[in-house]
Design a protein around this motif. Structure first.
Motif, short mmCIF file in Angstrom:
data_model
loop_
_atom_site.label_atom_id
_atom_site.label_comp_id
_atom_site.label_asym_id
_atom_site.label_seq_id
_atom_site.Cartn_x
_atom_site.Cartn_y
_atom_site.Cartn_z
N HIS A 44 -10.36 17.88 -13.67
CA HIS A 44 -10.52 17.41 -15.05
C HIS A 44 -10.11 18.52 -16.03
CE1 HIS A 44 -13.54 14.08 -13.91
NE2 HIS A 44 -13.11 14.62 -12.80
N ASP A 45 -9.30 18.17 -17.02
CA ASP A 45 -8.93 19.15 -18.05
C ASP A 45 -8.43 18.40 -19.28
OD1 ASP A 45 -8.43 21.65 -19.26
OD2 ASP A 45 -7.75 22.51 -17.37
N SER A 46 -7.94 19.16 -20.25
CA SER A 46 -7.43 18.55 -21.48
C SER A 46 -6.21 19.32 -21.95
CB SER A 46 -8.51 18.55 -22.57
OG SER A 46 -8.86 19.88 -22.92
N GLU A 47 -5.46 18.69 -22.86
CA GLU A 47 -4.26 19.31 -23.42
C GLU A 47 -4.03 18.77 -24.82
OE1 GLU A 47 -0.41 17.13 -22.01
OE2 GLU A 47 -1.80 17.13 -20.32
N PRO A 48 -3.32 19.52 -25.67
CA PRO A 48 -3.03 19.01 -27.02
C PRO A 48 -2.21 17.72 -26.95
CG PRO A 48 -2.59 21.36 -26.88
CD PRO A 48 -2.83 20.90 -25.47
N THR A 61 -5.54 15.90 -12.90
CA THR A 61 -4.40 16.39 -12.13
C THR A 61 -4.84 16.60 -10.69
OG1 THR A 61 -4.89 18.67 -12.81
CG2 THR A 61 -3.22 17.47 -14.07
N GLN A 62 -3.87 16.71 -9.81
CA GLN A 62 -4.15 16.77 -8.38
C GLN A 62 -4.54 18.19 -7.96
OE1 GLN A 62 -0.27 15.03 -8.29
NE2 GLN A 62 -0.85 13.80 -6.50
N ASP A 79 -5.01 23.06 -10.90
CA ASP A 79 -4.14 23.49 -11.99
C ASP A 79 -4.97 24.26 -13.03
OD1 ASP A 79 -1.99 23.81 -13.71
OD2 ASP A 79 -1.89 21.70 -14.30
N ASP A 80 -4.29 25.02 -13.88
CA ASP A 80 -4.91 25.67 -15.04
C ASP A 80 -3.92 25.58 -16.18
OD1 ASP A 80 -5.61 27.67 -17.01
OD2 ASP A 80 -7.08 28.41 -15.59
N LEU A 111 -12.33 6.80 -14.32
CA LEU A 111 -11.03 6.79 -13.63
C LEU A 111 -11.05 7.70 -12.41
CD1 LEU A 111 -8.84 6.97 -16.83
CD2 LEU A 111 -8.80 5.07 -15.19
N ALA A 112 -11.71 8.86 -12.53
CA ALA A 112 -11.78 9.79 -11.40
C ALA A 112 -12.55 9.17 -10.24
CB ALA A 112 -12.44 11.10 -11.84
N ALA A 113 -13.57 8.38 -10.57
CA ALA A 113 -14.37 7.75 -9.53
C ALA A 113 -13.63 6.59 -8.85
CB ALA A 113 -15.69 7.24 -10.11
N GLN A 114 -12.74 5.92 -9.59
CA GLN A 114 -12.08 4.72 -9.07
C GLN A 114 -10.72 4.99 -8.44
OE1 GLN A 114 -13.40 1.56 -8.95
NE2 GLN A 114 -15.30 2.56 -9.62
#
Length: 347
Positions: A44-48, A61-62, A79-80, A111-114
């Motif tokens: 789990h992460d975020s981006e602009p 991301t994987q 990923d980072d 979504l991550a759970a499904q």
């Protein structure tokens, strides 16, 4: 060489794979060496966001868990998004690499759970689509899931820009044999051509329990506030590292006396404390149950040598042990003297 570390520590080590190699490559190499297995996981992460009015996208991301033959965790590779230098942003996606994007944290967790990170891009949103009794529609290379009212729930898209190359190696908490455990991860990475990224850091996670006493926590705050520059010099903090900052002024001011935990929590709220400071204290200073009950030290430079990592971690460990002494840290004290004092107490 004798392990210099005495406390349980989890390590996060940011690396970069060479072109043509990925964190998946390292995962299967490590599993092969120990006779273990690899399990794809979501990170789990975020981006602009480039969409007007939307500040950021949340994404999955994987990543990959590597497990020993007995099922115990060896490490996780993810990923980072802060690692950008040297990547070609125009590079096309490598087949098999994709991500899921949404704009709501609750949707991201659903979504991550499904959705299965081991799935293929055209099919990955299928299980989530069943929840809304909707169809996933394709728009070029992007797959979109809308709810019955037409509002977009999620996008699945190829992972371009060489984003398969950044690799954050996350260990489980290590209680002993730290150097040997890190060598088992980093020697294979070096052999595969992994390197230290331009923006890299190493993060250390120490057990948070001992710092739930207000005197110890106040000392920890004093250490990273009043000795900020000496600490960064001693540890050789990477000036290109992102997401570092001095602790917020209200929290630092609260340590002038003998604050209670309630007063420290109030000051943390007033200072808008997040994890993105030199030391991450959020797990100690929020009312929510901790995700990981740790103190995260974030100012070590990027390294790929286990000896260098353990040497710096040993110094940090001694300084944290001095913080556990209820006596306030003496103003103007030398950091090495504080570490020597803690070492003498240990022996």
């Amino acid at each position: 060489m004798t392990d210099r570390l005495h406390r349980r520590i989890g390590f996060e080590i940011e690396l970069m794979a060479p072109p043509g190699v990925s964190r998946r490559t390292l995962a299967f190499d490590l599993a092969g060496r120990c006779g273990g297995s690899v399990r794809p996981v979501w990170h789990h992460d975020s981006e602009p966001s480039l969409v007007p009015g939307l500040g950021r996208f949340l994404h999955l991301t994987q990543g990959f868990e590597v497990r020993h033959p007995d099922g115990s965790l060896l490490c996780t590779l993810v990923d980072d998004v802060t690692l950008l230098h040297g990547l070609d942003p125009k590079a096309p996606a490598v087949p098999g690499w994709f991500r899921i994007l949404t704009d709501d944290g609750r949707l991201l967790r659903l979504l991550a759970a499904q959705c299965d990170p081991a799935s293929r891009l055209p099919a990955v949103l299928g299980p989530a689509a069943k929840l809304w009794d909707a169809e996933v529609r394709r728009h070029g290379q992007i797959f979109r899931l809308d709810d019955p009212a037409g509002a977009t729930v999620a996008l699945a898209a190829p992972l371009s820009g060489e984003r398969e190359r950044p690799c954050e190696v996350i260990t489980p908490p290590l209680a002993a044999g730290h150097r040997e455990a890190l060598a088992a991860l980093l020697e294979p990475a070096r052999e595969l051509g992994f390197s230290v990224p331009h923006e890299a850091a190493v993060h250390l996670h120490f057990d948070g329990g001992p710092f739930r006493r207000p005197a110890a926590l106040a000392n920890l705050i004093r250490l990273f506030a009043h000795w900020r520059e000496p600490l960064r010099t001693m540890l050789a903090t990477n000036p290109a590292c992102r997401r570092l900052a001095p602790l917020p002024a209200p929290l630092v001011a609260a340590t002038a006396g003998n604050p209670t935990m309630a007063e420290l929590r109030e000051a943390a709220t007033a200072g808008n404390l997040t994890k993105f400071f030199d030391v991450n204290l959020t797990q100690l200073l929020t009312d929510a149950p901790p995700i990981r009950d740790t103190v995260e030290i974030r100012i070590l430079p990027g390294m790929i040598d286990e000896g260098q990592i353990v040497d710096r971690a040993a110094l940090v460990e001694l300084l944290l042990e001095r913080c556990l002494d209820p006596a306030p840290l003496p103003a103007g004290a030398d950091l090495l003297e504080l570490a020597a004092e803690a070492l003498a107490e240990r022996e």
